[in-house]
Design a protein around this motif. Structure first.
Motif, PDB file in Angstrom:
ATOM      1  N   ASP A 191     -49.269   3.738  45.721  1.00 12.33           N
ATOM      2  CA  ASP A 191     -48.723   3.509  46.989  1.00 12.33           C
ATOM      3  C   ASP A 191     -47.155   3.231  46.742  1.00 12.33           C
ATOM      4  N   LEU A 192     -46.612   4.413  45.875  1.00 19.91           N
ATOM      5  CA  LEU A 192     -45.353   4.358  45.526  1.00 19.91           C
ATOM      6  C   LEU A 192     -44.255   4.642  46.783  1.00 19.91           C
ATOM      7  N   VAL A 193     -43.373   3.798  47.273  1.00 22.28           N
ATOM      8  CA  VAL A 193     -42.412   4.165  48.164  1.00 22.28           C
ATOM      9  C   VAL A 193     -41.097   3.750  47.655  1.00 22.28           C
ATOM     10  N   ILE A 194     -40.139   4.797  47.623  1.00 20.39           N
ATOM     11  CA  ILE A 194     -38.930   4.994  46.999  1.00 20.39           C
ATOM     12  C   ILE A 194     -37.694   4.661  48.045  1.00 20.39           C
ATOM     13  N   PHE A 195     -36.711   4.005  48.107  1.00 25.13           N
ATOM     14  CA  PHE A 195     -35.594   3.608  48.837  1.00 25.13           C
ATOM     15  C   PHE A 195     -34.268   4.048  48.093  1.00 25.13           C
ATOM     16  N   GLU A 196     -33.599   4.657  48.963  1.00 22.61           N
ATOM     17  CA  GLU A 196     -32.208   5.178  48.122  1.00 22.61           C
ATOM     18  C   GLU A 196     -31.063   4.562  49.218  1.00 22.61           C
ATOM     19  N   ALA A 197     -29.885   4.020  48.447  1.00 21.80           N
ATOM     20  CA  ALA A 197     -28.820   3.684  49.325  1.00 21.80           C
ATOM     21  C   ALA A 197     -27.638   3.787  48.399  1.00 21.80           C
ATOM     22  N   GLU A 198     -26.350   3.604  48.961  1.00 28.68           N
ATOM     23  CA  GLU A 198     -25.001   3.549  48.479  1.00 28.68           C
ATOM     24  C   GLU A 198     -24.875   4.864  47.958  1.00 28.68           C
ATOM     25  N   ALA A 199     -25.244   5.852  48.621  1.00 22.98           N
ATOM     26  CA  ALA A 199     -24.694   7.263  48.150  1.00 22.98           C
ATOM     27  C   ALA A 199     -25.229   7.496  46.675  1.00 22.98           C
ATOM     28  N   GLY A 200     -26.486   7.335  46.501  1.00 21.62           N
ATOM     29  CA  GLY A 200     -27.124   7.763  45.379  1.00 21.62           C
ATOM     30  C   GLY A 200     -26.976   6.811  44.130  1.00 21.62           C
ATOM     31  N   THR A 201     -26.379   5.887  44.494  1.00 22.49           N
ATOM     32  CA  THR A 201     -25.861   4.875  43.210  1.00 22.49           C
ATOM     33  C   THR A 201     -26.670   3.704  43.081  1.00 22.49           C
ATOM     34  N   ARG A 202     -27.802   3.431  44.025  1.00 18.80           N
ATOM     35  CA  ARG A 202     -28.803   2.479  43.988  1.00 18.80           C
ATOM     36  C   ARG A 202     -30.152   3.001  44.577  1.00 18.80           C
ATOM     37  N   ALA A 203     -31.228   2.609  43.997  1.00 11.74           N
ATOM     38  CA  ALA A 203     -32.432   2.650  44.742  1.00 11.74           C
ATOM     39  C   ALA A 203     -33.256   1.669  44.266  1.00 11.74           C
ATOM     40  N   ALA A 204     -34.473   1.667  45.165  1.00  8.52           N
ATOM     41  CA  ALA A 204     -35.540   0.674  45.032  1.00  8.52           C
ATOM     42  C   ALA A 204     -37.075   1.245  44.959  1.00  8.52           C
ATOM     43  N   ALA A 205     -38.027   0.631  44.615  1.00  8.65           N
ATOM     44  CA  ALA A 205     -39.240   0.909  44.852  1.00  8.65           C
ATOM     45  C   ALA A 205     -40.192   0.151  45.097  1.00  8.65           C
ATOM     46  N   GLU A 206     -41.284   0.361  45.825  1.00  8.52           N
ATOM     47  CA  GLU A 206     -42.253  -0.727  45.872  1.00  8.52           C
ATOM     48  C   GLU A 206     -43.524  -0.024  45.538  1.00  8.52           C
ATOM     49  N   PHE A 207     -44.336  -0.767  45.165  1.00  2.68           N
ATOM     50  CA  PHE A 207     -45.728   0.027  44.630  1.00  2.68           C
ATOM     51  C   PHE A 207     -46.737  -1.012  44.189  1.00  2.68           C
ATOM     52  N   VAL A 208     -48.026  -0.701  44.057  1.00  2.00           N
ATOM     53  CA  VAL A 208     -48.953  -1.410  43.733  1.00  2.00           C
ATOM     54  C   VAL A 208     -49.518  -1.320  42.273  1.00  2.00           C
ATOM     55  N   VAL A 209     -49.390  -2.138  41.264  1.00  4.33           N
ATOM     56  CA  VAL A 209     -49.859  -1.885  39.833  1.00  4.33           C
ATOM     57  C   VAL A 209     -51.334  -2.314  39.658  1.00  4.33           C
ATOM     58  N   ASN A 210     -52.217  -1.083  39.352  1.00  2.00           N
ATOM     59  CA  ASN A 210     -53.488  -1.098  39.038  1.00  2.00           C
ATOM     60  C   ASN A 210     -53.648  -1.395  37.522  1.00  2.00           C
ATOM     61  N   GLY A 211     -54.062  -2.160  36.906  1.00  2.00           N
ATOM     62  CA  GLY A 211     -53.987  -2.213  35.424  1.00  2.00           C
ATOM     63  C   GLY A 211     -55.520  -2.838  34.974  1.00  2.00           C
ATOM     64  N   THR A 212     -55.436  -2.652  33.667  1.00  2.00           N
ATOM     65  CA  THR A 212     -56.448  -3.417  32.660  1.00  2.00           C
ATOM     66  C   THR A 212     -55.500  -4.023  31.575  1.00  2.00           C
ATOM     67  N   TYR A 213     -55.941  -5.278  31.200  1.00  3.40           N
ATOM     68  CA  TYR A 213     -55.259  -5.975  30.265  1.00  3.40           C
ATOM     69  C   TYR A 213     -56.329  -5.806  28.934  1.00  3.40           C
ATOM     70  N   LEU A 214     -55.447  -5.243  28.025  1.00  2.00           N
ATOM     71  CA  LEU A 214     -55.809  -4.609  26.858  1.00  2.00           C
ATOM     72  C   LEU A 214     -56.081  -5.557  25.520  1.00  2.00           C
ATOM     73  N   GLU A 215     -55.180  -6.119  25.241  1.00  7.43           N
ATOM     74  CA  GLU A 215     -54.817  -6.902  24.274  1.00  7.43           C
ATOM     75  C   GLU A 215     -53.886  -7.992  24.527  1.00  7.43           C
ATOM     76  N   THR A 216     -54.496  -9.377  24.211  1.00 11.01           N
ATOM     77  CA  THR A 216     -53.779 -10.554  24.322  1.00 11.01           C
ATOM     78  C   THR A 216     -52.278 -10.582  23.972  1.00 11.01           C
ATOM     79  N   ASP A 217     -51.570 -10.655  25.086  1.00 12.07           N
ATOM     80  CA  ASP A 217     -50.196 -10.805  24.868  1.00 12.07           C
ATOM     81  C   ASP A 217     -49.657 -12.240  24.700  1.00 12.07           C
TER      82      ASP A 217
END
Length: 130
Positions: A61-87
């Motif tokens: 569900d990645l959405v990318i936003f661009e601003a300030e003539a290409g010097t700034r950007a943002a992205a919104e997304f969903v992280v789908n993960g599996t926890y493999l090793e204790t952090d």
């Protein structure tokens, strides 16, 4: 500049660390969620290697936003993960899965990412894996 951001996320989803690094400036500033700022590609690489040991993630569900003539950007997304090793300092890993909304902010110069800031709700993640 959104092409650079898209390449960065495509590399992430493909497990292509060299591809991610190719999108970054040598002196990239990586602002880790609830952590320290890491400077330079070597610190970024080290962080990603650690994350890849502890987590397997795909961004959707990645959405990318661009601003300030290409010097700034943002992205919104969903992280789908599996926890493999204790952090360190986190609940015990037992293969738990999670689905977490997140966002990243970027600064860019000459087509390269100079700053990456990623945010997600750590309390929500802990609730999902506990």
């Amino acid at each position: 500049m959104t092409e650079t951001i898209r390449q960065y996320f495509d590399a992430f989803n493909n497990g292509d660390l060299p591809g991610m690094l190719a999108c970054l400036s040598e002196d990239v500033a990586h602002h880790v969620n609830e952590g320290q700022v890491r400077r330079g590609k070597d610190m970024f690489r080290s962080f990603c290697e650690h994350m890849n040991r502890c987590y397997r993630e795909e961004l959707t569900d990645l959405v990318i936003f661009e601003a300030e003539a290409g010097t700034r950007a943002a992205a919104e997304f969903v992280v789908n993960g599996t926890y493999l090793e204790t952090d360190d300092g986190l609940p015990k890993a037992e293969g738990q899965t999670y689905c977490l909304p997140a966002g990243s902010f970027f600064s860019l110069k000459d087509g390269m990412i100079t700053r990456v800031v990623t945010y997600y709700n750590l309390a929500d993640w802990i609730r999902q894996v506990s």
